[in-house]
Design a protein around this motif. Structure first.
Motif, PDB file in Angstrom:
ATOM      1  N   GLY A  48      50.035  55.845  56.331  1.00 13.82           N
ATOM      2  CA  GLY A  48      51.123  54.540  56.654  1.00 13.82           C
ATOM      3  C   GLY A  48      51.137  53.483  55.618  1.00 13.82           C
ATOM      4  O   GLY A  48      51.793  52.413  55.918  1.00 13.82           O
ATOM      5  N   TYR A  49      50.401  53.801  54.415  1.00 13.39           N
ATOM      6  CA  TYR A  49      50.480  52.949  53.338  1.00 13.39           C
ATOM      7  C   TYR A  49      50.444  53.423  52.051  1.00 13.39           C
ATOM      8  O   TYR A  49      49.959  54.827  51.991  1.00 13.39           O
ATOM      9  CB  TYR A  49      49.397  51.876  53.547  1.00 13.39           C
ATOM     10  CG  TYR A  49      47.929  52.297  53.403  1.00 13.39           C
ATOM     11  CD1 TYR A  49      47.401  52.694  54.303  1.00 13.39           C
ATOM     12  CD2 TYR A  49      47.412  52.295  51.993  1.00 13.39           C
ATOM     13  CE1 TYR A  49      46.244  53.033  54.314  1.00 13.39           C
ATOM     14  CE2 TYR A  49      46.053  52.745  51.897  1.00 13.39           C
ATOM     15  CZ  TYR A  49      45.504  53.205  52.748  1.00 13.39           C
ATOM     16  OH  TYR A  49      44.157  53.834  52.631  1.00 13.39           O
ATOM     17  N   HIS A  50      50.988  52.671  51.147  1.00  8.68           N
ATOM     18  CA  HIS A  50      50.708  53.478  49.622  1.00  8.68           C
ATOM     19  C   HIS A  50      50.543  52.232  48.745  1.00  8.68           C
ATOM     20  O   HIS A  50      51.223  51.312  48.452  1.00  8.68           O
ATOM     21  CB  HIS A  50      51.994  54.355  49.302  1.00  8.68           C
ATOM     22  CG  HIS A  50      51.840  54.702  47.708  1.00  8.68           C
ATOM     23  ND1 HIS A  50      51.106  55.819  47.332  1.00  8.68           N
ATOM     24  CD2 HIS A  50      52.264  54.264  46.756  1.00  8.68           C
ATOM     25  CE1 HIS A  50      51.312  56.129  46.131  1.00  8.68           C
ATOM     26  NE2 HIS A  50      51.756  55.106  45.800  1.00  8.68           N
ATOM     27  N   PHE A  51      49.097  52.328  47.845  1.00  8.84           N
ATOM     28  CA  PHE A  51      48.964  51.355  46.879  1.00  8.84           C
ATOM     29  C   PHE A  51      48.640  52.050  45.744  1.00  8.84           C
ATOM     30  O   PHE A  51      48.090  53.288  45.675  1.00  8.84           O
ATOM     31  CB  PHE A  51      47.562  50.696  47.322  1.00  8.84           C
ATOM     32  CG  PHE A  51      47.658  49.883  48.640  1.00  8.84           C
ATOM     33  CD1 PHE A  51      46.414  50.092  49.502  1.00  8.84           C
ATOM     34  CD2 PHE A  51      48.682  49.169  48.945  1.00  8.84           C
ATOM     35  CE1 PHE A  51      46.629  49.239  50.849  1.00  8.84           C
ATOM     36  CE2 PHE A  51      48.606  48.338  50.174  1.00  8.84           C
ATOM     37  CZ  PHE A  51      47.617  48.560  51.070  1.00  8.84           C
ATOM     38  N   SER A  52      49.131  51.514  44.522  1.00 12.56           N
ATOM     39  CA  SER A  52      48.727  52.181  43.335  1.00 12.56           C
ATOM     40  C   SER A  52      47.420  52.235  42.862  1.00 12.56           C
ATOM     41  O   SER A  52      46.759  53.168  42.425  1.00 12.56           O
ATOM     42  CB  SER A  52      49.697  51.518  42.146  1.00 12.56           C
ATOM     43  OG  SER A  52      49.265  50.250  42.029  1.00 12.56           O
ATOM     44  N   ARG A  53      46.654  51.298  43.390  1.00 10.08           N
ATOM     45  CA  ARG A  53      45.097  51.228  43.099  1.00 10.08           C
ATOM     46  C   ARG A  53      44.742  50.781  44.523  1.00 10.08           C
ATOM     47  O   ARG A  53      45.018  49.700  45.103  1.00 10.08           O
ATOM     48  CB  ARG A  53      44.919  50.033  42.098  1.00 10.08           C
ATOM     49  CG  ARG A  53      45.245  50.218  40.722  1.00 10.08           C
ATOM     50  CD  ARG A  53      45.176  49.446  39.806  1.00 10.08           C
ATOM     51  NE  ARG A  53      45.441  48.025  39.844  1.00 10.08           N
ATOM     52  CZ  ARG A  53      44.980  46.959  39.382  1.00 10.08           C
ATOM     53  NH1 ARG A  53      44.060  47.064  38.450  1.00 10.08           N
ATOM     54  NH2 ARG A  53      45.641  45.744  39.537  1.00 10.08           N
ATOM     55  N   ASN A  54      43.666  51.618  44.968  1.00 12.27           N
ATOM     56  CA  ASN A  54      43.299  51.537  46.463  1.00 12.27           C
ATOM     57  C   ASN A  54      41.585  51.143  46.554  1.00 12.27           C
ATOM     58  O   ASN A  54      40.677  51.612  45.540  1.00 12.27           O
ATOM     59  CB  ASN A  54      43.242  52.878  47.039  1.00 12.27           C
ATOM     60  CG  ASN A  54      44.679  53.200  47.089  1.00 12.27           C
ATOM     61  OD1 ASN A  54      45.312  53.161  48.165  1.00 12.27           O
ATOM     62  ND2 ASN A  54      45.017  53.841  46.070  1.00 12.27           N
ATOM     63  N   CYS A  55      41.172  50.083  47.343  1.00 13.44           N
ATOM     64  CA  CYS A  55      40.153  50.078  47.646  1.00 13.44           C
ATOM     65  C   CYS A  55      39.856  50.718  49.249  1.00 13.44           C
ATOM     66  O   CYS A  55      40.519  50.377  49.938  1.00 13.44           O
ATOM     67  CB  CYS A  55      39.608  48.476  47.792  1.00 13.44           C
ATOM     68  SG  CYS A  55      39.185  47.791  46.318  1.00 13.44           S
ATOM     69  N   MET A  56      38.701  51.130  49.502  1.00 17.18           N
ATOM     70  CA  MET A  56      38.397  51.729  50.550  1.00 17.18           C
ATOM     71  C   MET A  56      36.960  51.815  50.850  1.00 17.18           C
ATOM     72  O   MET A  56      36.152  51.760  49.829  1.00 17.18           O
ATOM     73  CB  MET A  56      38.456  53.573  50.947  1.00 17.18           C
ATOM     74  CG  MET A  56      38.333  53.643  52.394  1.00 17.18           C
ATOM     75  SD  MET A  56      39.826  53.648  53.490  1.00 17.18           S
ATOM     76  CE  MET A  56      40.949  54.882  52.748  1.00 17.18           C
ATOM     77  N   GLY A  57      36.550  51.003  52.048  1.00 17.21           N
ATOM     78  CA  GLY A  57      35.128  50.825  52.260  1.00 17.21           C
ATOM     79  C   GLY A  57      34.677  51.251  53.618  1.00 17.21           C
ATOM     80  O   GLY A  57      35.255  51.577  54.554  1.00 17.21           O
ATOM     81  N   TRP A  58      33.315  51.514  53.456  1.00 17.65           N
ATOM     82  CA  TRP A  58      32.583  51.710  54.914  1.00 17.65           C
ATOM     83  C   TRP A  58      31.785  50.603  55.182  1.00 17.65           C
ATOM     84  O   TRP A  58      30.916  50.129  54.057  1.00 17.65           O
ATOM     85  CB  TRP A  58      31.863  53.048  54.537  1.00 17.65           C
ATOM     86  CG  TRP A  58      32.730  54.330  54.749  1.00 17.65           C
ATOM     87  CD1 TRP A  58      33.236  55.003  53.849  1.00 17.65           C
ATOM     88  CD2 TRP A  58      33.089  54.912  55.949  1.00 17.65           C
ATOM     89  NE1 TRP A  58      33.741  56.132  54.219  1.00 17.65           N
ATOM     90  CE2 TRP A  58      33.922  56.033  55.731  1.00 17.65           C
ATOM     91  CE3 TRP A  58      32.946  54.510  57.339  1.00 17.65           C
ATOM     92  CZ2 TRP A  58      34.408  56.948  56.778  1.00 17.65           C
ATOM     93  CZ3 TRP A  58      33.493  55.425  58.181  1.00 17.65           C
ATOM     94  CH2 TRP A  58      34.085  56.603  57.855  1.00 17.65           C
ATOM     95  N   PHE A  59      31.870  50.203  56.169  1.00 14.50           N
ATOM     96  CA  PHE A  59      30.893  48.997  56.716  1.00 14.50           C
ATOM     97  C   PHE A  59      30.551  49.405  58.055  1.00 14.50           C
ATOM     98  O   PHE A  59      30.649  50.224  58.856  1.00 14.50           O
ATOM     99  CB  PHE A  59      31.887  47.841  56.750  1.00 14.50           C
ATOM    100  CG  PHE A  59      32.851  47.325  55.687  1.00 14.50           C
ATOM    101  CD1 PHE A  59      33.848  47.789  55.205  1.00 14.50           C
ATOM    102  CD2 PHE A  59      32.358  46.517  54.739  1.00 14.50           C
ATOM    103  CE1 PHE A  59      34.718  47.523  54.389  1.00 14.50           C
ATOM    104  CE2 PHE A  59      32.823  46.102  53.657  1.00 14.50           C
ATOM    105  CZ  PHE A  59      34.026  46.606  53.502  1.00 14.50           C
TER     106      PHE A  59
END
Length: 128
Positions: free
Chosen positions: A26-37
């Protein structure tokens, strides 16, 4: 509609391993951050690992909390829109609800408060 769906949680004995996938849509970023918390009962939510990668699937950098360095590995499969947290040598203190989160890269992936999108979480319980 943005969705982050975690899975892979469960109960494991100390020393065991689990792999947590987080499927994003549901989204598109050219540069992504993904985190686990993660958040243990009575504790604040804390960062576990983050990954900064491009929409072409190139990983730029990863970060880890000191408590999980050498045991956990975060990775991404851009073709599947999925980020993974491989957890090895699990300890009882790793017991918590684990959440994945996503945002567009804004200079850093570390700040929990700046994440836009969150999953519902998956429970990890490690027994000693």
């Amino acid at each position: 509609q943005v969705q982050l769906v975690e899975s892979g949680g469960g109960s494991v004995q100390a020393g065991g391993s689990l792999r947590l996938p987080c499927a994003a849509s549901g989204y598109h970023f050219s540069r992504n951050c993904m985190g686990w918390f993660r958040q243990a009962p009575g504790e604040e939510r804390e960062g576990v690992a983050t990954i900064y990668y491009t929409s072409y699937g190139s990983t730029i950098t990863t970060t880890y909390a000191d408590s999980v360095k050498g045991r956990f590995t975060i990775s991404q499969d851009n073709a599947k829109n999925t980020v993974y947290l491989q957890m090895n040598s699990l300890k009882s203190e790793d017991t918590a609800m684990y959440y994945c989160a996503a945002k567009a890269y804004d200079g850093s992936c570390r700040d929990l408060a700046r994440y836009s999108y969150w999953g519902q979480g998956t429970q990890v319980t490690v027994s000693s």
